[in-house]
Design an enzyme around this catalytic site. Structure first.
Site, PDB file in Angstrom:
ATOM      1  N   GLY A  15       1.068  -1.486  -0.386  1.00  0.00           N
ATOM      2  CA  GLY A  15      -0.343   0.063   0.226  1.00  0.00           C
ATOM      3  C   GLY A  15       0.809   1.208   0.233  1.00  0.00           C
ATOM      4  O   GLY A  15       2.015   1.387   0.589  1.00  0.00           O
ATOM      5  N   GLY A 106       5.578  -2.324   3.435  1.00  0.00           N
ATOM      6  CA  GLY A 106       4.941  -2.552   4.627  1.00  0.00           C
ATOM      7  C   GLY A 106       5.275  -4.051   4.995  1.00  0.00           C
ATOM      8  O   GLY A 106       7.154  -4.741   4.981  1.00  0.00           O
ATOM      9  N   SER A 109       6.651  -6.406   2.401  1.00  0.00           N
ATOM     10  CA  SER A 109       7.386  -6.041   1.363  1.00  0.00           C
ATOM     11  C   SER A 109       8.418  -6.239   2.095  1.00  0.00           C
ATOM     12  O   SER A 109      10.051  -6.732   0.993  1.00  0.00           O
ATOM     13  CB  SER A 109       7.273  -4.595   1.112  1.00  0.00           C
ATOM     14  N   ASP A 131      -0.365   2.424   8.645  1.00  0.00           N
ATOM     15  CA  ASP A 131      -0.976   0.940   9.763  1.00  0.00           C
ATOM     16  C   ASP A 131      -0.305   1.299  10.893  1.00  0.00           C
ATOM     17  O   ASP A 131      -0.973   1.309  12.220  1.00  0.00           O
ATOM     18  CB  ASP A 131      -0.928  -0.841   9.626  1.00  0.00           C
ATOM     19  N   ARG A 249     -25.059   7.556  11.945  1.00  0.00           N
ATOM     20  CA  ARG A 249     -24.639   7.658  10.409  1.00  0.00           C
ATOM     21  C   ARG A 249     -23.213   7.231  10.828  1.00  0.00           C
ATOM     22  O   ARG A 249     -22.719   7.035  11.909  1.00  0.00           O
ATOM     23  CB  ARG A 249     -24.423   9.450  10.191  1.00  0.00           C
ATOM     24  N   HIS A 255      -9.455   5.241   1.336  1.00  0.00           N
ATOM     25  CA  HIS A 255      -8.290   5.276   0.952  1.00  0.00           C
ATOM     26  C   HIS A 255      -8.083   6.636   0.876  1.00  0.00           C
ATOM     27  O   HIS A 255      -6.678   7.180   1.033  1.00  0.00           O
ATOM     28  CB  HIS A 255      -8.416   4.571  -0.364  1.00  0.00           C
TER      29      HIS A 255
HETATM   30  O1  F6P Z   1      -1.307  -1.385   4.643  1.00  0.00           O
HETATM   31  C1  F6P Z   1      -2.232  -0.278   5.001  1.00  0.00           C
HETATM   32  C2  F6P Z   1      -3.635  -0.684   3.851  1.00  0.00           C
HETATM   33  O2  F6P Z   1      -4.280   0.782   3.539  1.00  0.00           O
HETATM   34  C3  F6P Z   1      -4.627  -1.214   5.457  1.00  0.00           C
HETATM   35  O3  F6P Z   1      -4.670  -0.482   6.365  1.00  0.00           O
HETATM   36  C4  F6P Z   1      -5.660  -1.346   4.745  1.00  0.00           C
HETATM   37  O4  F6P Z   1      -5.745  -2.572   5.129  1.00  0.00           O
HETATM   38  C5  F6P Z   1      -5.141  -2.121   3.383  1.00  0.00           C
HETATM   39  O5  F6P Z   1      -3.714  -1.509   2.854  1.00  0.00           O
HETATM   40  C6  F6P Z   1      -5.932  -1.662   2.418  1.00  0.00           C
HETATM   41  O6  F6P Z   1      -5.783  -2.534   1.199  1.00  0.00           O
HETATM   42  P1  F6P Z   1      -5.695  -1.917  -0.104  1.00  0.00           P
HETATM   43  O7  F6P Z   1      -5.070  -0.950  -0.989  1.00  0.00           O
HETATM   44  O8  F6P Z   1      -5.476  -3.357  -1.312  1.00  0.00           O
HETATM   45  O9  F6P Z   1      -7.503  -1.859  -0.535  1.00  0.00           O
END
Ligand code: F6P
Length: 325
Positions: A15, A106, A109, A131, A249, A255
């Site tokens: 990510g 991460g 990787s 994370d 709500r 993202h």
């Molecule tokens: O590891 C970073 C992260 O944003 C996590 O918080 C999340 O679970 C995951 O990647 C989402 O991954 P992707 O972008 O592949 O949907």
């Protein structure tokens, strides 16, 4: 006479996280300062397997310090788990004259980086993940910017929550870690924080929200980590069904937490890590991650980093609950 410069490959993987660009910039410029050169590997380990390389000089990394994302692009590579493709990658590196590799990403990787080191490649890893679950470092590239994004979003949600007397369920990222949720809870004054580390049931949460209403809270912000034992949709339904006082709500931040211009702290951190990675690789270090420990940077063996998860400090979990009263 052999006048080949020491050549460092660099890739971003997994990510993306804000700060990867300033880190790439710092590595390229630190290499140039040390008479070494850098080759950018596109698309993470996929690009290493496919030989997607581009030379990166000091001028190529101008104007990226303030940009989120990664100019090298990133991928999650299933193929790189296979020895056959790792060998292919090493072949490509040798063909391009790479003497070492810097991997920013991460835990997954960094596992890839360790696999390469075991096959004789000089590799230095850098922690990059919003994370903040990477063992061996106090903080990773992307965490501070993501926290600021969450804080900004939750502050805005609180405005409307308080105007309407509503409960807002806000989902934060973090995979199996509650770090972002806990810290976000503290810095936004959330009424409740649900994290994977402390399992609860939907009923228990609904009861607490009901109690909060009865105690006189005028609105409620409940931060739900994406890995929490309770799923946000189930919780929203339960709160509606049980009539807990507030109408509810749901906001899934998603993202948005991975984007945006890196904060000042982030740019500084990423720059320090990029420079230190180049120094380490030129000094002959390998199979190491550069981690932040207190105010200093330290080399941590990748064997210690991989297969582990950095826990959320229990005192922060406790503090988040104390301050949510
Ligand atoms: O590891 C970073 C992260 O944003 C996590 O918080 C999340 O679970 C995951 O990647 C989402 O991954 P992707 O972008 O592949 O949907």
């Amino acid at each position: 006479m052999d006048d080949k410069k020491f050549t460092i490959g660099i890739l971003t993987s997994g990510g993306d996280s804000p700060g990867m660009n300033p880190c790439i910039r710092a590595a390229v410029r630190a290499a140039a300062e040390n008479n070494a050169q850098v080759i950018g590997v596109m698309n993470g380990y996929e690009g290493l397997i496919n030989g997607e390389f581009r030379p990166l000089g000091a001028r190529d990394v101008g104007g990226i310090l303030q940009r989120g994302g990664t100019i090298l692009q990133t991928r999650r590579s299933e193929r790189f788990l296979e020895k056959h493709f790792q060998r292919e990658a090493i072949r490509n590196m040798n063909g391009a004259g790479m003497d070492g590799l810097i991997v920013i990403g991460g835990e997954g990787s960094l596992r890839g980086a360790h696999a390469l080191a075991e096959q004789g490649v000089k590799v230095i890893g850098l922690p990059g993940s919003i994370d903040n679950d990477i063992w061996g470092t106090d903080i990773a590239i992307g965490v501070d910017t993501a926290m600021n994004t969450i804080m900004d979003a939750v502050d805005k949600l609180r405005d409307t929550a308080s105007s309407h007397g509503r409960a807002f369920l806000v989902e934060t990222m973090g995979r199996g870690s509650g770090y972002l949720a806990v810290m976000a809870g503290i810095v936004t004054g959330a009424e409740m924080i649900l994290i994977p580390e402390v399992p609860v049931t939907v009923k228990e949460v609904a009861k607490s929200v009901d109690d909060a209403y009865t105690r006189g809270k005028t609105h409620a912000i409940i931060i739900v980590a994406e890995g929490a034992s309770v799923k946000i949709a189930d919780l929203a339904k339960a709160l509606d069904d049980m009539d807990v006082g507030f109408s509810t709500r749901v906001t899934i931040l998603g993202h948005i937490q991975r984007g945006g211009s890196p904060t000042a702290y982030e740019r500084m951190l990423a720059s320090r890590l990029g420079v230190r990675a180049v120094e380490a690789i030129l000094a002959g270090e390998t199979d190491m991650m550069v981690g932040v420990q207190g105010r200093d940077l330290a080399l941590v063996p990748l064997t210690e980093v991989t297969g582990r998860t950095r826990p959320v400090r229990p005192e922060y979990i406790e503090m988040a609950h104390t301050l949510a009263r």
